[in-house]
Motif scaffolding. Structure first.
Motif, PDB file in Angstrom:
ATOM      1  N   ALA A  15      67.717   2.902  20.470  1.00  0.00           N
ATOM      2  CA  ALA A  15      66.993   3.632  19.428  1.00  0.00           C
ATOM      3  C   ALA A  15      66.778   2.704  18.248  1.00  0.00           C
ATOM      4  O   ALA A  15      67.673   1.935  17.880  1.00  0.00           O
ATOM      5  CB  ALA A  15      67.761   4.870  19.005  1.00  0.00           C
ATOM      6  N   SER A  16      65.605   2.724  17.694  1.00  0.00           N
ATOM      7  CA  SER A  16      65.262   1.821  16.595  1.00  0.00           C
ATOM      8  C   SER A  16      64.450   2.551  15.552  1.00  0.00           C
ATOM      9  O   SER A  16      63.985   3.673  15.762  1.00  0.00           O
ATOM     10  CB  SER A  16      64.492   0.605  17.128  1.00  0.00           C
ATOM     11  N   LYS A  17      64.254   1.851  14.427  1.00  0.00           N
ATOM     12  CA  LYS A  17      63.548   2.439  13.293  1.00  0.00           C
ATOM     13  C   LYS A  17      62.185   1.755  13.155  1.00  0.00           C
ATOM     14  O   LYS A  17      62.082   0.520  13.204  1.00  0.00           O
ATOM     15  CB  LYS A  17      64.369   2.265  12.021  1.00  0.00           C
TER      16      LYS A  17
ATOM     17  N   VAL B 224      62.573   7.250  13.777  1.00  0.00           N
ATOM     18  CA  VAL B 224      63.713   6.731  14.534  1.00  0.00           C
ATOM     19  C   VAL B 224      63.575   7.262  15.949  1.00  0.00           C
ATOM     20  O   VAL B 224      63.698   8.468  16.197  1.00  0.00           O
ATOM     21  CB  VAL B 224      65.060   7.159  13.910  1.00  0.00           C
ATOM     22  N   THR B 225      63.297   6.356  16.877  1.00  0.00           N
ATOM     23  CA  THR B 225      63.072   6.762  18.257  1.00  0.00           C
ATOM     24  C   THR B 225      63.392   5.597  19.170  1.00  0.00           C
ATOM     25  O   THR B 225      63.429   4.426  18.740  1.00  0.00           O
ATOM     26  CB  THR B 225      61.612   7.211  18.470  1.00  0.00           C
ATOM     27  N   ASP B 226      63.643   5.868  20.438  1.00  0.00           N
ATOM     28  CA  ASP B 226      63.938   4.806  21.395  1.00  0.00           C
ATOM     29  C   ASP B 226      62.675   4.186  21.962  1.00  0.00           C
ATOM     30  O   ASP B 226      62.749   3.207  22.702  1.00  0.00           O
ATOM     31  CB  ASP B 226      64.815   5.332  22.533  1.00  0.00           C
ATOM     32  N   GLY B 227      61.518   4.747  21.671  1.00  0.00           N
ATOM     33  CA  GLY B 227      60.266   4.178  22.143  1.00  0.00           C
ATOM     34  C   GLY B 227      59.102   4.746  21.353  1.00  0.00           C
ATOM     35  O   GLY B 227      58.976   5.966  21.225  1.00  0.00           O
TER      36      GLY B 227
ATOM     37  N   HIS C  86      48.138   4.764  25.284  1.00  0.00           N
ATOM     38  CA  HIS C  86      47.521   3.434  25.381  1.00  0.00           C
ATOM     39  C   HIS C  86      48.564   2.321  25.453  1.00  0.00           C
ATOM     40  O   HIS C  86      48.433   1.388  26.251  1.00  0.00           O
ATOM     41  CB  HIS C  86      46.608   3.213  24.162  1.00  0.00           C
ATOM     42  N   ALA C  87      49.574   2.397  24.614  1.00  0.00           N
ATOM     43  CA  ALA C  87      50.575   1.325  24.565  1.00  0.00           C
ATOM     44  C   ALA C  87      51.892   1.908  24.077  1.00  0.00           C
ATOM     45  O   ALA C  87      51.973   3.081  23.670  1.00  0.00           O
ATOM     46  CB  ALA C  87      50.114   0.177  23.649  1.00  0.00           C
ATOM     47  N   GLY C  88      52.938   1.055  24.100  1.00  0.00           N
ATOM     48  CA  GLY C  88      54.243   1.490  23.641  1.00  0.00           C
ATOM     49  C   GLY C  88      55.069   0.322  23.144  1.00  0.00           C
ATOM     50  O   GLY C  88      54.902  -0.816  23.609  1.00  0.00           O
ATOM     51  N   VAL C  89      55.965   0.584  22.212  1.00  0.00           N
ATOM     52  CA  VAL C  89      56.856  -0.433  21.660  1.00  0.00           C
ATOM     53  C   VAL C  89      58.280   0.092  21.757  1.00  0.00           C
ATOM     54  O   VAL C  89      58.550   1.250  21.363  1.00  0.00           O
ATOM     55  CB  VAL C  89      56.507  -0.758  20.188  1.00  0.00           C
TER      56      VAL C  89
ATOM     57  N   ARG D 140      58.713   8.024  29.981  1.00  0.00           N
ATOM     58  CA  ARG D 140      57.941   8.466  28.828  1.00  0.00           C
ATOM     59  C   ARG D 140      56.513   8.835  29.215  1.00  0.00           C
ATOM     60  O   ARG D 140      55.918   9.750  28.642  1.00  0.00           O
ATOM     61  CB  ARG D 140      57.913   7.360  27.764  1.00  0.00           C
ATOM     62  N   LYS D 141      55.947   8.132  30.194  1.00  0.00           N
ATOM     63  CA  LYS D 141      54.591   8.461  30.641  1.00  0.00           C
ATOM     64  C   LYS D 141      54.554   9.809  31.360  1.00  0.00           C
ATOM     65  O   LYS D 141      53.592  10.562  31.250  1.00  0.00           O
ATOM     66  CB  LYS D 141      54.062   7.360  31.550  1.00  0.00           C
ATOM     67  N   ARG D 142      55.619  10.107  32.101  1.00  0.00           N
ATOM     68  CA  ARG D 142      55.677  11.426  32.744  1.00  0.00           C
ATOM     69  C   ARG D 142      55.735  12.525  31.704  1.00  0.00           C
ATOM     70  O   ARG D 142      55.131  13.582  31.850  1.00  0.00           O
ATOM     71  CB  ARG D 142      56.884  11.498  33.683  1.00  0.00           C
ATOM     72  N   GLU D 143      56.484  12.282  30.631  1.00  0.00           N
ATOM     73  CA  GLU D 143      56.557  13.262  29.558  1.00  0.00           C
ATOM     74  C   GLU D 143      55.210  13.433  28.875  1.00  0.00           C
ATOM     75  O   GLU D 143      54.857  14.511  28.398  1.00  0.00           O
ATOM     76  CB  GLU D 143      57.598  12.830  28.527  1.00  0.00           C
ATOM     77  N   ALA D 144      54.399  12.373  28.835  1.00  0.00           N
ATOM     78  CA  ALA D 144      53.077  12.446  28.218  1.00  0.00           C
ATOM     79  C   ALA D 144      52.030  13.033  29.151  1.00  0.00           C
ATOM     80  O   ALA D 144      50.875  13.186  28.768  1.00  0.00           O
ATOM     81  CB  ALA D 144      52.642  11.049  27.763  1.00  0.00           C
ATOM     82  N   GLY D 145      52.420  13.321  30.411  1.00  0.00           N
ATOM     83  CA  GLY D 145      51.477  13.932  31.348  1.00  0.00           C
ATOM     84  C   GLY D 145      50.587  12.943  32.047  1.00  0.00           C
ATOM     85  O   GLY D 145      49.524  13.310  32.551  1.00  0.00           O
ATOM     86  N   LYS D 146      50.978  11.659  32.100  1.00  0.00           N
ATOM     87  CA  LYS D 146      50.163  10.634  32.738  1.00  0.00           C
ATOM     88  C   LYS D 146      50.822  10.210  34.040  1.00  0.00           C
ATOM     89  O   LYS D 146      52.045  10.204  34.161  1.00  0.00           O
ATOM     90  CB  LYS D 146      50.035   9.429  31.808  1.00  0.00           C
TER      91      LYS D 146
END
Length: 498
Positions: free
Chosen positions: A5-7, A23-26, A48-51, A159-165
């Motif tokens: 988890a980061s800020k 504050v999130t892990d992604g 589109h992208a993720g960090v 995370r993509k499954r949670e976004a419905g992709k």
């Protein structure tokens, strides 16, 4: 190795909003509202992208195969991660994300440059190509790098499954090839979440189809709108009643009664305005809102007579079980459920005929009433009697004696008409008023050659034979039972007191 988890501190220079800290892990970046960093533009994919932070480093992942993502002008491969460092510039569509490390947080400054999109800068040679100068620092051995890449892939798949992709591009779900980066995007096609699933024209054509089918059904299958055809009286092309009760024939037309311009009540009243009949109801019924269709129903078959329905509808309202009130008053079962002889405790409770109704009677009958009233005023029972009570008595007896023919086993005069002894067994001070209560039903139980059929049992009263509803009607009930009063009025000088 696991993600951490980061800020993230996000500054939106493209929007007039305050900086926010997450504050999130992604950090998910895309056009979908559920993303932490929403970039609303047609060239930006939903996700589109993720960090994300792993092993002390921030990794940038590209998930868009159609629009692409660039890092310092170099296209980031799909489904792969790149390490972010201070001073990096990420381009997603027309958005530029400036990356800065600030202690335990990652600062992202978002600007909008609508002149360029991802890949166009590289194709024009406006940004440097090749790897970032920060990429080579602290490279990891192959085994550890593979472990980190695998952990990041597992994280972003979730995370993509949670976004419905979808997780991967499937051969069972082919997609169009990606557009060439740098190509003008004037032919952009929106994703399915922005397309109306049912075009408006579909509803227009469905409505038109239903309307056409309804018109066809109205002409071909009339019974679809009515339980049965109209009665013979309304289907006839000529007026058979004499005297006529309507100014025109209906000839089976629907629009004569059902029209958009006027109500059924108005159409009934306008048609039934013949010289011998006018569709006017009594004042109490008019105040209570009772109109033509409350008593005279239709669509009961060709053999049905609408006028007959009035015999049945009287007791529908006038009964003790009807809890509805009219002008704040309830209606009850009249006369105790039997025929109503209008004498109670030796006094007439009948109000007599209305002036408008008397105007419809013949001059001979009015002369008969005057003669009988004069006889009563001088009779043995006139002493102490209310003059209005004597008037009612005279009117009631004038409607029955010396003009009504006998029916059944009733006894009367030598001329075959009703007389005093027809209903009363005794006269004088102790006039019999119980027998009339039993003999009334012999005549007032249906049609006796007049305009109504005999549809009620012998113990059920025919209300309208006594209570006239349409006062401006020249036809009387049971006309075949009446003698014409063309002769001189009879002599009542020896009539027993009533």
């Amino acid at each position: 190795m696991e993600t951490q988890a980061s800020k993230f501190r996000i500054v939106r220079e493209d929007l007039d909003v305050d900086p926010v800290t997450l504050v999130t892990d992604g950090l998910r970046i895309g056009r979908q509202p559920s993303c932490e960093l929403v970039l609303n533009h047609p060239t930006v994919s939903r996700l589109h992208a993720g960090v994300t932070l792993a092993g002390g480093r921030y990794y940038l992942y590209n998930f868009s195969s159609s629009s692409g993502t660039t890092l310092n002008g170099r296209v980031v491969a799909t489904e792969s991660g790149e390490v972010l460092a201070d001073g990096d510039l990420v381009q997603i569509g027309p958005f530029f994300l400036s990356i800065q490390r600030a202690g335990d947080a990652l600062d992202i400054n978002v600007t909008l440059e609508v002149a360029l999109t991802s890949g166009e800068a590289e194709s024009r040679g406006e940004t440097p190509a090749g790897p970032s100068p920060f990429r080579g620092q602290g490279a990891k051995p192959g085994a550890e790098e593979n472990e980190l890449a695998q952990a990041l892939n597992v994280f972003w798949e979730k995370r993509k499954r949670e976004a419905g992709k979808m997780q991967r591009v499937s051969h069972m779900r082919p997609r169009k090839p990606a557009r060439v980066l740098g190509k003008a995007r004037f032919n952009w096609t929106p994703t399915r979440d922005l397309v109306r699933p049912w075009p408006f024209s579909v509803f227009v054509w469905c409505t038109a189809l239903v309307a056409v089918l309804s018109v066809v059904a109205a002409y071909v299958y009339a019974e679809a709108y009515a339980p049965a055809p109209v009665s013979g009286a309304h289907a006839a092309s000529t007026v058979s009643s004499q005297p006529p009760i309507a100014v025109r024939t209906n000839a089976g037309s629907c629009t004569s009664c059902h029209s958009l311009a006027a109500s059924i009540e108005s159409n009934c009243s306008s048609c039934h305005q013949a010289p011998a009949f006018k569709a006017a109801v009594t004042e109490p019924h008019a105040r209570a809102g009772i109109g033509c269709t409350h008593c005279h129903v239709e669509h009961q078959g060709t053999e049905f007579r609408p006028a007959v329905a009035s015999l049945q509808t009287c007791t529908t309202c006038h009964n003790d079980s009807n809890k509805k009130t009219y002008e704040g008053r309830a209606v009850h079962t009249p006369h105790g459920g039997a025929y109503g002889y209008p004498v109670r405790d030796g006094r007439w409770v009948w109000k007599g005929l209305a002036d408008e109704e008397w105007q419809q009677k013949s001059p001979a009958l009015r002369k008969l009433v005057q003669s009988l009233r004069g006889a009563l005023l001088v009779g043995p029972r006139a002493s102490g009697r209310d003059p209005d009570d004597l008037r009612r008595s005279a009117e009631f007896h004038s409607l029955h004696v010396h003009r009504v023919k006998l029916v059944g086993d009733l006894k009367g005069t030598s001329d075959g008409e009703m007389g005093c002894n027809t209903c009363h067994t005794t006269h004088g001070p102790n006039t019999d008023i119980e027998t009339p209560r039993k003999t009334c039903g012999l005549c007032h139980n249906g049609d006796r050659g007049g305009k109504f059929e005999k549809i009620l049992a012998a113990d059920r009263p025919n209300c309208i034979s006594c209570h006239v509803q349409h006062l401006q009607a020249r036809r009387e009930w049971g006309r075949a039972l009446l003698n014409d009063l063309t002769a001189a009025a009879p002599d009542f000088s020896h009539t027993p007191g009533r």
